[in-house]
Design a protein around this motif. Structure first.
Motif: not given
Length: 155
Positions: A61-71
């Motif tokens: 899930d690229s959206e969840l992954r991107n959110e986690a790494f942005s955080g």
């Protein structure tokens, strides 16, 4: 024989006294800076060294992954502003699956664990930290001011 033993003890004592006095004092020593940085008499202090490895979360899930790494990046910036994180950076591809490192400006593993609990990529298990006590130059945090002046584009 007693005279030889007494002479030996005297020679050892004199050698010890001169050895202690032979230590050089740094002519550039800045007591105020050393105290501000928390340096001991050797200019060193305790930190926590963190190696980040890939975690077990392999979600596509690229959206969840991107959110986690942005955080993760936002958390890094926050910890730097709080003077809790003084070094951070990624590793290139490697056989040990190491992803990055932190040097945290705290004295205990427990303090470091509390800070790392605020990282979304660690919370989501994309990254797993290994923590180590580390003794390094107290001046390490001074590089942050210079590092903030050499980047041109926000990573």
């Amino acid at each position: 024989m007693k005279f030889i033993n007494k002479m030996f003890v005297l020679v050892c004592l004199i050698t010890a006294i001169f050895s202690v006095n032979a230590q050089e004092i740094n002519p550039r020593y800045d007591q105020d800076l050393a105290e501000r940085l928390g340096a001991d008499e050797y200019g060193m202090k305790r930190f926590i060294f963190v190696i980040l490895k890939s975690g077990s979360n392999v979600s596509q899930d690229s959206e969840l992954r991107n959110e986690a790494f942005s955080g993760h990046l936002a958390n890094i910036k926050r910890l730097v502003k709080e003077d809790k994180l003084i070094v951070a950076g990624p590793f290139g591809k490697n056989a040990d699956d190491y992803r990055g490192l932190f040097i945290l400006n705290v004295k205990t593993i427990n303090e470091a664990k509390k800070l790392l609990e605020t990282d979304p990529a660690i919370k989501a298990n994309y990254l797993v930290p290994a923590l180590y006590n580390w003794y390094g130059s107290a001046a390490l945090s001074e590089y942050l001011d210079a590092s903030d002046k050499v980047w041109k584009i926000t990573p």
